[in-house]
Design an enzyme around this catalytic site. Sequence first.
Site, PDB file in Angstrom:
ATOM      1  N   ARG A 152     133.013  71.573 -19.751  1.00 15.10           N
ATOM      2  CA  ARG A 152     132.718  70.379 -20.562  1.00 15.10           C
ATOM      3  C   ARG A 152     131.284  70.531 -21.053  1.00 15.10           C
ATOM      4  NH1 ARG A 152     133.804  63.989 -19.665  1.00 15.10           N
ATOM      5  NH2 ARG A 152     135.838  64.778 -20.297  1.00 15.10           N
ATOM      6  N   HIS A 209     138.758  67.397 -27.761  1.00 16.44           N
ATOM      7  CA  HIS A 209     139.124  67.046 -26.378  1.00 16.44           C
ATOM      8  C   HIS A 209     140.629  67.323 -26.223  1.00 16.44           C
ATOM      9  CE1 HIS A 209     138.816  65.444 -22.490  1.00 16.44           C
ATOM     10  NE2 HIS A 209     138.554  64.176 -22.718  1.00 16.44           N
ATOM     11  N   CYS A 268     141.423  56.449 -24.085  1.00 21.09           N
ATOM     12  CA  CYS A 268     141.177  57.648 -23.265  1.00 21.09           C
ATOM     13  C   CYS A 268     140.290  57.344 -22.069  1.00 21.09           C
ATOM     14  CB  CYS A 268     140.584  58.759 -24.129  1.00 21.09           C
ATOM     15  SG  CYS A 268     139.040  58.304 -24.916  1.00 21.09           S
ATOM     16  N   ARG A 282     146.633  62.922 -17.091  1.00 24.40           N
ATOM     17  CA  ARG A 282     145.685  64.029 -17.237  1.00 24.40           C
ATOM     18  C   ARG A 282     145.953  65.064 -16.141  1.00 24.40           C
ATOM     19  NH1 ARG A 282     140.809  63.108 -19.617  1.00 24.40           N
ATOM     20  NH2 ARG A 282     140.647  65.355 -19.474  1.00 24.40           N
ATOM     21  N   GLN A 336     142.873  65.916 -23.257  1.00 23.52           N
ATOM     22  CA  GLN A 336     143.122  64.476 -23.374  1.00 23.52           C
ATOM     23  C   GLN A 336     144.320  64.194 -24.278  1.00 23.52           C
ATOM     24  OE1 GLN A 336     141.136  61.651 -22.084  1.00 23.52           O
ATOM     25  NE2 GLN A 336     143.061  60.717 -22.682  1.00 23.52           N
ATOM     26  N   ASP A 365     138.707  54.748 -28.548  1.00 20.58           N
ATOM     27  CA  ASP A 365     137.761  55.512 -27.716  1.00 20.58           C
ATOM     28  C   ASP A 365     136.423  54.778 -27.854  1.00 20.58           C
ATOM     29  OD1 ASP A 365     136.270  57.502 -26.433  1.00 20.58           O
ATOM     30  OD2 ASP A 365     136.446  58.980 -28.050  1.00 20.58           O
TER      31      ASP A 365
HETATM   32  N1   CP Z   1     138.825  60.532 -20.766  1.00 20.94           N
HETATM   33  C1   CP Z   1     137.972  61.365 -20.131  1.00 20.94           C
HETATM   34  O1   CP Z   1     137.862  62.550 -20.448  1.00 20.94           O
HETATM   35  O2   CP Z   1     137.290  60.765 -19.135  1.00 20.94           O
HETATM   36  P1   CP Z   1     136.053  61.374 -18.340  1.00 20.94           P
HETATM   37  O3   CP Z   1     134.891  61.431 -19.302  1.00 20.94           O
HETATM   38  O4   CP Z   1     135.811  60.401 -17.216  1.00 20.94           O
HETATM   39  O5   CP Z   1     136.404  62.739 -17.839  1.00 20.94           O
HETATM   40  N1  NVA Z   2     134.395  60.479 -27.373  1.00 15.75           N
HETATM   41  C1  NVA Z   2     134.083  60.321 -25.975  1.00 15.75           C
HETATM   42  C2  NVA Z   2     135.219  60.723 -25.113  1.00 15.75           C
HETATM   43  C3  NVA Z   2     135.009  60.450 -23.647  1.00 15.75           C
HETATM   44  C4  NVA Z   2     136.155  60.913 -22.812  1.00 15.75           C
HETATM   45  C5  NVA Z   2     132.841  61.129 -25.643  1.00 15.75           C
HETATM   46  O1  NVA Z   2     132.720  62.249 -26.136  1.00 15.75           O
HETATM   47  O2  NVA Z   2     131.987  60.623 -24.905  1.00 15.75           O
END
Ligand code: CP
Ligand code: NVA
Length: 303
Positions: free
Chosen positions: A102, A129, A258, A286, A132, A218
């Site tokens: 990530r 993502h 999400c 997930r 997701q 989101d």
């Molecule tokens: N939706 C999602 O990816 O959540 P986190 O940021 O908690 O991993």
């Molecule tokens: N768009 C959000 C998604 C979080 C799971 C971010 O990047 O923070």
Amino acid sequence: MKHLLSIEDLTVKQIGEILALAKNLKAARGKRSHPQPLKGQTWALIFAKYSTRTRVSFEVGIRELGGRAMFLSNNDIQLGRGEPIVDTARVLGRMVHGCVIRTFHQKDVVDFAATSGIPTINALTDDEHPCQILADIFTIEEKLGRIQKKVVCFIGDGACNVPASWMLAAGKLGFELRIAAPRKYQPSANLLKRAGGKVIVTDDRAKAADGADVIYSDTWISMGKEEEEAQRLAELDGYQINDQLLAHAKPKALVMHCLPAYRGKEITNDVFERHAETIFDQAENRLHVQKAILALLAKAWRR
Ligand code: CP
Ligand code: NVA
């Protein structure tokens, strides 16, 4: 499938395999017959951003598949002090069996995959993502049947990673995606072109929600955009899932998020709580979908 970096790289068949295996793994959870394709393997999780769902679901998923997970915060490894991603990749590629990343730049996960010689999974970048959206599609199909020909309406920051992965899925799977966002927060023309398929972008919320099967949002402030908070709250004001918007959708439309959710911003507390079961099923899925991804990658790399 050697890596999972973007929905754009997947064939329709591969998406079908992920969803079908996720269904089996969900049913097999906790049973003695549960497969152990990661037995004897150690997978690293390199996270440069916060995470609850992604981290926990990958750590638990790797263990349930018989492997070990090693969490590496960006702050703890030399990557955080400027060691190049490709050198990190060359080292980890000699020690672990796979990596879940990530981070900020999509190029970093692509470079890691190209250099490490081990299966690599994109656990969120600024651009995409994919895990997701695969879990979201799985959730929609569990509840509504096949996603083909359904209408998914995303409302809010249409220029962030989550709607981008939705766009890349729409063309492949033949559903209609409508993105309701103010001009400034709409996806780029380049991404629209790459995505193909039926993707409608508008600032008209009612039009986007009209007859939709799924209403999705989101956060308005993605990780890395914290400095823009005040501006985003003002500019995205009203691009919210609320009862007024839901009145335009199908009466039994799914409301999805999400997570993490910011009540009173992109979704009202009332709507969130009424649809909490769907939203937390979505979060749970997930785990099942990522286990399927891990198992398929382990299979593809088995020599
Ligand atoms: N939706 C999602 O990816 O959540 P986190 O940021 O908690 O991993
Ligand atoms: N768009 C959000 C998604 C979080 C799971 C971010 O990047 O923070």
